[in-house]
Design a protein around this motif. Sequence first.
Motif, PDB file in Angstrom:
ATOM      1  N   ARG A 186     -49.868  27.697 -42.789  1.00  0.00           N
ATOM      2  CA  ARG A 186     -50.265  28.974 -43.399  1.00  0.00           C
ATOM      3  C   ARG A 186     -49.301  30.051 -42.920  1.00  0.00           C
ATOM      4  O   ARG A 186     -49.111  30.258 -41.726  1.00  0.00           O
ATOM      5  CB  ARG A 186     -51.700  29.334 -43.009  1.00  0.00           C
ATOM      6  N   HIS A 187     -48.692  30.731 -43.880  1.00  0.00           N
ATOM      7  CA  HIS A 187     -47.667  31.724 -43.568  1.00  0.00           C
ATOM      8  C   HIS A 187     -48.210  33.142 -43.685  1.00  0.00           C
ATOM      9  O   HIS A 187     -49.200  33.399 -44.377  1.00  0.00           O
ATOM     10  CB  HIS A 187     -46.464  31.551 -44.498  1.00  0.00           C
ATOM     11  N   ASP A 188     -47.507  34.072 -43.032  1.00  0.00           N
ATOM     12  CA  ASP A 188     -47.939  35.466 -43.048  1.00  0.00           C
ATOM     13  C   ASP A 188     -47.709  36.140 -44.397  1.00  0.00           C
ATOM     14  O   ASP A 188     -48.222  37.228 -44.636  1.00  0.00           O
ATOM     15  CB  ASP A 188     -47.194  36.249 -41.954  1.00  0.00           C
ATOM     16  N   ASN A 189     -46.934  35.499 -45.279  1.00  0.00           N
ATOM     17  CA  ASN A 189     -46.677  36.108 -46.588  1.00  0.00           C
ATOM     18  C   ASN A 189     -47.749  35.754 -47.628  1.00  0.00           C
ATOM     19  O   ASN A 189     -47.597  36.070 -48.801  1.00  0.00           O
ATOM     20  CB  ASN A 189     -45.289  35.707 -47.103  1.00  0.00           C
ATOM     21  N   GLY A 190     -48.836  35.093 -47.177  1.00  0.00           N
ATOM     22  CA  GLY A 190     -49.930  34.776 -48.091  1.00  0.00           C
ATOM     23  C   GLY A 190     -49.843  33.406 -48.711  1.00  0.00           C
ATOM     24  O   GLY A 190     -50.730  32.999 -49.465  1.00  0.00           O
ATOM     25  N   MET A 191     -48.767  32.667 -48.418  1.00  0.00           N
ATOM     26  CA  MET A 191     -48.587  31.336 -48.978  1.00  0.00           C
ATOM     27  C   MET A 191     -48.890  30.263 -47.940  1.00  0.00           C
ATOM     28  O   MET A 191     -49.002  30.549 -46.745  1.00  0.00           O
ATOM     29  CB  MET A 191     -47.141  31.158 -49.466  1.00  0.00           C
ATOM     30  N   GLU A 192     -49.001  29.023 -48.421  1.00  0.00           N
ATOM     31  CA  GLU A 192     -49.065  27.855 -47.556  1.00  0.00           C
ATOM     32  C   GLU A 192     -48.066  26.833 -48.075  1.00  0.00           C
ATOM     33  O   GLU A 192     -47.825  26.749 -49.286  1.00  0.00           O
ATOM     34  CB  GLU A 192     -50.464  27.244 -47.535  1.00  0.00           C
ATOM     35  N   THR A 193     -47.463  26.057 -47.162  1.00  0.00           N
ATOM     36  CA  THR A 193     -46.563  24.990 -47.565  1.00  0.00           C
ATOM     37  C   THR A 193     -47.093  23.662 -47.039  1.00  0.00           C
ATOM     38  O   THR A 193     -47.690  23.602 -45.962  1.00  0.00           O
ATOM     39  CB  THR A 193     -45.129  25.224 -47.054  1.00  0.00           C
ATOM     40  N   VAL A 194     -46.877  22.598 -47.823  1.00  0.00           N
ATOM     41  CA  VAL A 194     -47.419  21.273 -47.526  1.00  0.00           C
ATOM     42  C   VAL A 194     -46.267  20.278 -47.419  1.00  0.00           C
ATOM     43  O   VAL A 194     -45.377  20.245 -48.283  1.00  0.00           O
ATOM     44  CB  VAL A 194     -48.391  20.815 -48.639  1.00  0.00           C
ATOM     45  N   TYR A 195     -46.289  19.465 -46.373  1.00  0.00           N
ATOM     46  CA  TYR A 195     -45.255  18.464 -46.120  1.00  0.00           C
ATOM     47  C   TYR A 195     -45.976  17.118 -45.957  1.00  0.00           C
ATOM     48  O   TYR A 195     -46.692  16.911 -44.965  1.00  0.00           O
ATOM     49  CB  TYR A 195     -44.475  18.809 -44.853  1.00  0.00           C
ATOM     50  N   ALA A 196     -45.802  16.209 -46.918  1.00  0.00           N
ATOM     51  CA  ALA A 196     -46.580  14.974 -46.949  1.00  0.00           C
ATOM     52  C   ALA A 196     -45.696  13.732 -46.831  1.00  0.00           C
ATOM     53  O   ALA A 196     -44.486  13.789 -47.048  1.00  0.00           O
ATOM     54  CB  ALA A 196     -47.396  14.910 -48.234  1.00  0.00           C
ATOM     55  N   HIS A 197     -46.348  12.601 -46.509  1.00  0.00           N
ATOM     56  CA  HIS A 197     -45.693  11.303 -46.332  1.00  0.00           C
ATOM     57  C   HIS A 197     -44.718  11.301 -45.155  1.00  0.00           C
ATOM     58  O   HIS A 197     -43.654  10.673 -45.220  1.00  0.00           O
ATOM     59  CB  HIS A 197     -44.996  10.857 -47.621  1.00  0.00           C
ATOM     60  N   ASN A 198     -45.080  12.022 -44.090  1.00  0.00           N
ATOM     61  CA  ASN A 198     -44.231  12.042 -42.901  1.00  0.00           C
ATOM     62  C   ASN A 198     -44.397  10.750 -42.110  1.00  0.00           C
ATOM     63  O   ASN A 198     -45.496  10.190 -42.021  1.00  0.00           O
ATOM     64  CB  ASN A 198     -44.603  13.222 -42.001  1.00  0.00           C
ATOM     65  N   ALA A 199     -43.317  10.289 -41.497  1.00  0.00           N
ATOM     66  CA  ALA A 199     -43.420   9.135 -40.603  1.00  0.00           C
ATOM     67  C   ALA A 199     -44.154   9.533 -39.330  1.00  0.00           C
ATOM     68  O   ALA A 199     -44.903   8.747 -38.758  1.00  0.00           O
ATOM     69  CB  ALA A 199     -42.028   8.611 -40.260  1.00  0.00           C
ATOM     70  N   GLN A 200     -43.964  10.793 -38.909  1.00  0.00           N
ATOM     71  CA  GLN A 200     -44.612  11.286 -37.701  1.00  0.00           C
ATOM     72  C   GLN A 200     -44.746  12.800 -37.774  1.00  0.00           C
ATOM     73  O   GLN A 200     -43.774  13.498 -38.080  1.00  0.00           O
ATOM     74  CB  GLN A 200     -43.798  10.895 -36.460  1.00  0.00           C
ATOM     75  N   ASN A 201     -45.938  13.308 -37.510  1.00  0.00           N
ATOM     76  CA  ASN A 201     -46.146  14.738 -37.389  1.00  0.00           C
ATOM     77  C   ASN A 201     -45.849  15.168 -35.955  1.00  0.00           C
ATOM     78  O   ASN A 201     -46.261  14.505 -35.008  1.00  0.00           O
ATOM     79  CB  ASN A 201     -47.589  15.126 -37.734  1.00  0.00           C
ATOM     80  N   LEU A 202     -45.164  16.289 -35.794  1.00  0.00           N
ATOM     81  CA  LEU A 202     -44.760  16.748 -34.467  1.00  0.00           C
ATOM     82  C   LEU A 202     -45.438  18.055 -34.050  1.00  0.00           C
ATOM     83  O   LEU A 202     -45.092  18.627 -33.020  1.00  0.00           O
ATOM     84  CB  LEU A 202     -43.242  16.929 -34.408  1.00  0.00           C
ATOM     85  N   VAL A 203     -46.383  18.531 -34.865  1.00  0.00           N
ATOM     86  CA  VAL A 203     -47.078  19.777 -34.533  1.00  0.00           C
ATOM     87  C   VAL A 203     -48.581  19.568 -34.635  1.00  0.00           C
ATOM     88  O   VAL A 203     -49.053  18.659 -35.314  1.00  0.00           O
ATOM     89  CB  VAL A 203     -46.648  20.932 -35.461  1.00  0.00           C
ATOM     90  N   ARG A 204     -49.307  20.407 -33.949  1.00  0.00           N
ATOM     91  CA  ARG A 204     -50.764  20.345 -33.921  1.00  0.00           C
ATOM     92  C   ARG A 204     -51.365  21.555 -34.627  1.00  0.00           C
ATOM     93  O   ARG A 204     -50.713  22.594 -34.760  1.00  0.00           O
ATOM     94  CB  ARG A 204     -51.264  20.313 -32.476  1.00  0.00           C
ATOM     95  N   VAL A 205     -52.610  21.423 -35.028  1.00  0.00           N
ATOM     96  CA  VAL A 205     -53.340  22.543 -35.619  1.00  0.00           C
ATOM     97  C   VAL A 205     -53.365  23.709 -34.625  1.00  0.00           C
ATOM     98  O   VAL A 205     -53.525  23.509 -33.417  1.00  0.00           O
ATOM     99  CB  VAL A 205     -54.773  22.115 -35.992  1.00  0.00           C
ATOM    100  N   LYS A 206     -53.172  24.914 -35.164  1.00  0.00           N
ATOM    101  CA  LYS A 206     -53.167  26.185 -34.439  1.00  0.00           C
ATOM    102  C   LYS A 206     -51.833  26.516 -33.783  1.00  0.00           C
ATOM    103  O   LYS A 206     -51.682  27.592 -33.224  1.00  0.00           O
ATOM    104  CB  LYS A 206     -54.274  26.260 -33.382  1.00  0.00           C
ATOM    105  N   GLU A 207     -50.844  25.622 -33.866  1.00  0.00           N
ATOM    106  CA  GLU A 207     -49.534  25.964 -33.327  1.00  0.00           C
ATOM    107  C   GLU A 207     -48.824  26.944 -34.248  1.00  0.00           C
ATOM    108  O   GLU A 207     -48.842  26.786 -35.468  1.00  0.00           O
ATOM    109  CB  GLU A 207     -48.657  24.723 -33.163  1.00  0.00           C
ATOM    110  N   ARG A 208     -48.183  27.947 -33.668  1.00  0.00           N
ATOM    111  CA  ARG A 208     -47.336  28.844 -34.448  1.00  0.00           C
ATOM    112  C   ARG A 208     -45.920  28.267 -34.468  1.00  0.00           C
ATOM    113  O   ARG A 208     -45.396  27.890 -33.423  1.00  0.00           O
ATOM    114  CB  ARG A 208     -47.319  30.257 -33.869  1.00  0.00           C
ATOM    115  N   VAL A 209     -45.348  28.180 -35.647  1.00  0.00           N
ATOM    116  CA  VAL A 209     -44.005  27.633 -35.803  1.00  0.00           C
ATOM    117  C   VAL A 209     -43.100  28.684 -36.430  1.00  0.00           C
ATOM    118  O   VAL A 209     -43.558  29.621 -37.081  1.00  0.00           O
ATOM    119  CB  VAL A 209     -44.020  26.355 -36.674  1.00  0.00           C
ATOM    120  N   SER A 210     -41.811  28.513 -36.242  1.00  0.00           N
ATOM    121  CA  SER A 210     -40.834  29.420 -36.821  1.00  0.00           C
ATOM    122  C   SER A 210     -40.118  28.753 -37.988  1.00  0.00           C
ATOM    123  O   SER A 210     -40.122  27.528 -38.119  1.00  0.00           O
ATOM    124  CB  SER A 210     -39.813  29.846 -35.761  1.00  0.00           C
TER     125      SER A 210
END
Length: 351
Positions: free
Chosen positions: A101-125
């Motif tokens: 969830r981004h600050d500009n009001g949008m959300e982006t989705v990344y699917a079929h990953n071999a491995q997720n490297l982030v957790r819920v509630k982490e802020r990413v750049s």
Amino acid sequence: MAMLTTASMPIDEPFTAAEQQSISVETPGLFDKSSEFTFDFGALGAKDYSFPLPVGKAELTNNQSELLITTTKGDAVKAMFAGVVRLSKNISGYGNVIVIRHDNGMETVYAHNAQNLVRVKERVSAGQTIAIVGGDGKSDYCNFMMLVNGARINPATIIEMNSHRLRKQVVKFRKKGSLVAVSVVKAGMEDVDMDKVVTINLAQLPATKWAYPLPGSHVISPYGGSRRHSGVDIKTVPNDKILAAFDGEVTRSEPYYGYGNCIRIRHANGFETLYSHQSKNLVKVGQKVKAGQVIGLTGRTGRATIEHLHFELFYAGKRYDPAFIFDHANHSLQNVTITLANGRMTSKKNI
């Protein structure tokens, strides 16, 4: 720009159970105060955006609602914009999925990953590695989607498919029942003559032609830094008067998601200033304002924990440190001469 997500720390984002389990859910509060909002993608700099797989090949699929980006095994999936991870789990039909969830009001989705490297509630750049690309065992790819209030939008509206570049334009998102209509309001700064060289000695600017946005205040969060702060946070008392920095025309005055009540003003020579988190906006879109005119009152709307002014500076659609022009300690203009040329702003200290 890319960083290992293990260095990121969780933040206290109150996501509901549904938000942490489902890809498409409404964004709480996004359309509470207005049925529409706009975002100026032309104002984003190089560090504010990344194509999810920079060397991948992109193709629109599923009735132009998804982007299939093919690449090579082991490639790193990047976050498109800065934001907070809302979902990171395996979902039937989509494999390992991340939703940001981004600050500009949008959300982006990344699917079929071999491995997720982030957790819920982490802020990413923007540009941060969030996953390792996966696929179906036959080819390596990422299924990428863009959501607004849980509704899918055509990624080609925002991104140029061949170059992977962000389209430099202002986009309006309007809620229509369970759907979101997307339209381009205008292209960025067409009125800036990039071939014209302009020099401005700030020390010679008349007092009637400028104003420090919040006299009697102090800076509590500077531009940039580890937070990649997009502006400067200036604090004073609640409901203090916010002043227009220069003469200009109001191009935005509305609730603007994470910015809360937001005002944007276009000035001469391609300059723009942005003021946010107001308790109340006192100007309207299209209104001409003078330097020093009261345009709003300080508040804590949007993503703000205390009353303050978040202030941003742009030239030719590019974001700059407001300290480039303003001496925050003395609430004055810097003693410099600025040069505007080729869409860039440079400065030289006056002797």
